[in-house]
Write a protein that holds these residues in place. Structure first.
Motif, PDB file in Angstrom:
ATOM      1  N   GLU A   1      12.853  32.549  -5.637  1.00 17.70           N
ATOM      2  CA  GLU A   1      12.118  33.338  -6.426  1.00 17.70           C
ATOM      3  C   GLU A   1      11.210  32.698  -7.217  1.00 17.70           C
ATOM      4  O   GLU A   1       9.863  33.076  -7.257  1.00 17.70           O
ATOM      5  CB  GLU A   1      13.027  34.337  -7.232  1.00 17.70           C
ATOM      6  CG  GLU A   1      13.774  35.181  -6.516  1.00 17.70           C
ATOM      7  CD  GLU A   1      14.718  36.088  -7.289  1.00 17.70           C
ATOM      8  OE1 GLU A   1      14.702  35.935  -8.450  1.00 17.70           O
ATOM      9  OE2 GLU A   1      15.565  36.745  -6.823  1.00 17.70           O
ATOM     10  N   ALA A   2      11.439  31.605  -7.701  1.00 17.07           N
ATOM     11  CA  ALA A   2      10.729  30.769  -8.733  1.00 17.07           C
ATOM     12  C   ALA A   2       9.498  29.938  -7.900  1.00 17.07           C
ATOM     13  O   ALA A   2       8.202  29.772  -8.396  1.00 17.07           O
ATOM     14  CB  ALA A   2      11.357  29.784  -9.380  1.00 17.07           C
ATOM     15  N   ALA A   3       9.547  29.659  -6.625  1.00 16.82           N
ATOM     16  CA  ALA A   3       8.688  29.531  -5.829  1.00 16.82           C
ATOM     17  C   ALA A   3       7.721  30.249  -5.189  1.00 16.82           C
ATOM     18  O   ALA A   3       6.683  30.070  -4.546  1.00 16.82           O
ATOM     19  CB  ALA A   3       9.280  28.565  -4.571  1.00 16.82           C
ATOM     20  N   GLY A   4       8.200  31.751  -5.473  1.00 18.08           N
ATOM     21  CA  GLY A   4       7.104  32.890  -5.182  1.00 18.08           C
ATOM     22  C   GLY A   4       7.522  33.123  -3.607  1.00 18.08           C
ATOM     23  O   GLY A   4       6.678  33.795  -2.963  1.00 18.08           O
ATOM     24  N   ARG A   5       8.672  32.919  -3.216  1.00 15.28           N
ATOM     25  CA  ARG A   5       9.073  33.277  -1.880  1.00 15.28           C
ATOM     26  C   ARG A   5       9.674  34.769  -1.991  1.00 15.28           C
ATOM     27  O   ARG A   5      10.293  35.079  -2.877  1.00 15.28           O
ATOM     28  CB  ARG A   5       9.998  32.387  -1.334  1.00 15.28           C
ATOM     29  CG  ARG A   5       9.728  30.764  -1.291  1.00 15.28           C
ATOM     30  CD  ARG A   5      10.313  29.789  -0.541  1.00 15.28           C
ATOM     31  NE  ARG A   5      10.424  29.877   0.927  1.00 15.28           N
ATOM     32  CZ  ARG A   5      11.461  29.478   1.527  1.00 15.28           C
ATOM     33  NH1 ARG A   5      12.358  28.627   0.980  1.00 15.28           N
ATOM     34  NH2 ARG A   5      11.344  29.630   2.944  1.00 15.28           N
ATOM     35  N   PRO A   6       9.804  35.450  -0.749  1.00 15.48           N
ATOM     36  CA  PRO A   6      10.372  36.716  -0.728  1.00 15.48           C
ATOM     37  C   PRO A   6      11.969  36.553  -0.773  1.00 15.48           C
ATOM     38  O   PRO A   6      12.555  35.524  -0.452  1.00 15.48           O
ATOM     39  CB  PRO A   6       9.938  37.349   0.498  1.00 15.48           C
ATOM     40  CG  PRO A   6       9.603  36.138   1.421  1.00 15.48           C
ATOM     41  CD  PRO A   6       8.875  35.199   0.559  1.00 15.48           C
ATOM     42  N   ALA A   7      12.587  37.608  -1.255  1.00 14.35           N
ATOM     43  CA  ALA A   7      14.105  37.582  -1.432  1.00 14.35           C
ATOM     44  C   ALA A   7      14.634  37.154  -0.168  1.00 14.35           C
ATOM     45  O   ALA A   7      15.807  36.615   0.032  1.00 14.35           O
ATOM     46  CB  ALA A   7      14.615  38.904  -1.963  1.00 14.35           C
ATOM     47  N   THR A   8      14.102  37.336   1.100  1.00 12.65           N
ATOM     48  CA  THR A   8      14.787  37.534   2.288  1.00 12.65           C
ATOM     49  C   THR A   8      14.418  35.996   2.943  1.00 12.65           C
ATOM     50  O   THR A   8      14.514  35.810   4.397  1.00 12.65           O
ATOM     51  CB  THR A   8      14.294  38.365   3.336  1.00 12.65           C
ATOM     52  OG1 THR A   8      12.950  38.542   3.454  1.00 12.65           O
ATOM     53  CG2 THR A   8      15.232  39.643   2.832  1.00 12.65           C
ATOM     54  N   ALA A   9      13.554  35.213   2.422  1.00 10.32           N
ATOM     55  CA  ALA A   9      13.070  33.917   2.897  1.00 10.32           C
ATOM     56  C   ALA A   9      14.283  32.824   3.435  1.00 10.32           C
ATOM     57  O   ALA A   9      14.261  32.156   4.525  1.00 10.32           O
ATOM     58  CB  ALA A   9      12.320  33.349   1.971  1.00 10.32           C
ATOM     59  N   VAL A  10      15.412  32.735   2.741  1.00  9.60           N
ATOM     60  CA  VAL A  10      16.312  31.930   3.056  1.00  9.60           C
ATOM     61  C   VAL A  10      17.597  33.006   3.911  1.00  9.60           C
ATOM     62  O   VAL A  10      17.899  33.883   2.870  1.00  9.60           O
ATOM     63  CB  VAL A  10      16.913  31.132   1.923  1.00  9.60           C
ATOM     64  CG1 VAL A  10      18.015  30.034   2.310  1.00  9.60           C
ATOM     65  CG2 VAL A  10      15.674  30.509   1.337  1.00  9.60           C
ATOM     66  N   THR A  11      18.162  32.427   4.983  1.00 12.78           N
ATOM     67  CA  THR A  11      19.242  33.077   5.307  1.00 12.78           C
ATOM     68  C   THR A  11      20.297  32.388   4.929  1.00 12.78           C
ATOM     69  O   THR A  11      20.594  31.184   4.720  1.00 12.78           O
ATOM     70  CB  THR A  11      19.192  32.771   7.037  1.00 12.78           C
ATOM     71  OG1 THR A  11      18.066  33.497   7.575  1.00 12.78           O
ATOM     72  CG2 THR A  11      20.616  33.352   7.692  1.00 12.78           C
ATOM     73  N   ASN A  12      21.164  33.130   4.476  1.00 12.09           N
ATOM     74  CA  ASN A  12      22.660  32.748   3.859  1.00 12.09           C
ATOM     75  C   ASN A  12      23.588  32.626   4.867  1.00 12.09           C
ATOM     76  O   ASN A  12      24.293  33.598   5.175  1.00 12.09           O
ATOM     77  CB  ASN A  12      23.092  33.923   2.826  1.00 12.09           C
ATOM     78  CG  ASN A  12      22.199  33.899   1.704  1.00 12.09           C
ATOM     79  OD1 ASN A  12      21.580  32.828   1.138  1.00 12.09           O
ATOM     80  ND2 ASN A  12      22.035  35.234   1.097  1.00 12.09           N
ATOM     81  N   ALA A  13      24.012  31.334   5.112  1.00 11.03           N
ATOM     82  CA  ALA A  13      24.948  31.139   6.081  1.00 11.03           C
ATOM     83  C   ALA A  13      26.211  30.443   5.423  1.00 11.03           C
ATOM     84  O   ALA A  13      25.981  29.840   4.551  1.00 11.03           O
ATOM     85  CB  ALA A  13      24.190  30.285   7.439  1.00 11.03           C
TER      86      ALA A  13
END
Length: 328
Positions: free
Chosen positions: A221-233
């Motif tokens: 979020e601090a980098a301005g990326r969308p909430a779904t940018a990183v897949t949680n595995a």
């Protein structure tokens, strides 16, 4: 914010080390085994890397064999180490992405700090203390080459330089396969949120996993990326049996043969559980509740051979998968 539970995916790790503990036919059966995994209903197939420290099959070659006999499952590395020259790695991953029709996930890591891993890097002519910086530059170069789609790329880094390098073929996925980070150190968590497409740690507890996930999301979020940018595995080891006692016997045998370490020591670095399907599902359900949306499961077997692995694969699919689908 996490994805909805309906996005849950469940994958399994190919038994790469089993192919080197003795000379057997397993490597020739990789395609058939991958086909079985797909037929049993798993969502992804994974292969790890350790050419010397814990020798096993080359993960990219193993996944190439899997790609040719499957159509649906994703194919992932869990994980690649920064041992290859960046252009070489970018080319290999682009080719595998094309062969698989865009099903590749490139899981990467810098390697655990141990004498065996340090010796492994030294054998490749790479100072162990440089591994994190080299990994960072490798990722930057891969992405630049993939995004250029055959146009010349130049790069000036501390460890790597390029001048007008044009790479083909173009990966099937625009911009190249997604890149997932495996580690959970503070700096790596921040870096994952800033630039990576997925996070795949070996979290020892659901609580540790949730804490790390929140740090990744804050950095994203601090980098301005969308909430779904990183897949949680998450990468976990599970043994399904008729009782905890039987499953624990399997885990003791497996990790003793695989790592030459006792199970208690392994549990300080990796999430490991054995028990009935219901008990394992309850435990995995805690990771799902903590935000995990892609479970990468290693399936320990009492003996490091193909038949034992197939039995674990089929039992897990029959008893555990329906329970996990119910949670989702």
């Amino acid at each position: 914010m996490t994805d909805t539970k309906t996005d849950l995916r469940i994958g399994v790790v190919l038994p790469g080390r089993e192919s080197v503990v003795e000379r057997n036919a397993y490597p020739r059966h990789l395609g058939q085994l991958a086909q079985l995994i797909e037929q049993l209903g798993y969502d992804s197939i994974w292969a790890g890397e350790s050419p010397l420290a814990r020798s096993r099959m080359n993960p990219l070659l193993a996944l190439t064999a899997a790609a040719t006999t499957t159509d649906r499952v994703q194919l992932g590395t869990a994980v690649l180490l920064p041992l290859r020259p960046p252009v070489h790695l970018a080319h290999e991953l682009a080719c595998l992405d094309r062969i698989s029709g865009g099903r590749l996930i490139a899981g990467v890591g810098s390697g655990f700090s141990s004498p065996a891993t340090q010796a492994e890097f030294e054998a490749y002519g790479i100072p162990f203390k440089e591994r994190v910086g080299r990994l960072r530059e490798t990722i930057e170069i891969c992405r630049a080459l993939w995004a250029a789609e055959g146009e010349p790329v130049s790069y000036e880094g501390k460890y790597h330089q390029l001048k007008d390098a044009a790479l083909l073929p173009v990966p099937d996925q625009p911009g190249g396969p997604p890149l997932w980070m495996a580690h959970s150190g503070e700096k790596m968590l921040e870096r994952t949120g800033q630039i990576y497409d997925g996070w795949m740690p070996t979290s020892t507890t659901p609580g540790n996993y949730e804490k790390g996930r929140l740090q990744v999301e804050e950095a994203s979020e601090a980098a301005g990326r969308p909430a779904t940018a990183v897949t949680n595995a998450v990468y976990l080891s599970v043994a399904v049996d008729k009782s905890i006692e039987k499953a624990e016997e399997t885990l003791h045998s497996y990790f003793g043969a695989y790592y030459r370490l006792d199970l208690a020591t392994m549990r300080t670095t990796q999430g490991i559980l054995g028990g009935t399907a219901e008990q394992v599902a309850d435990w995995l359900g805690q990771y799902i509740a903590a935000g995990a949306r892609h479970l990468v499961l290693r399936l320990p077997s009492p003996v490091l051979d193909e038949l034992s692995y197939r039995a674990a694969l089929e039992r897990t699919a029959e008893e555990l998968l329906p329970l996990l689908r119910g949670i989702a």
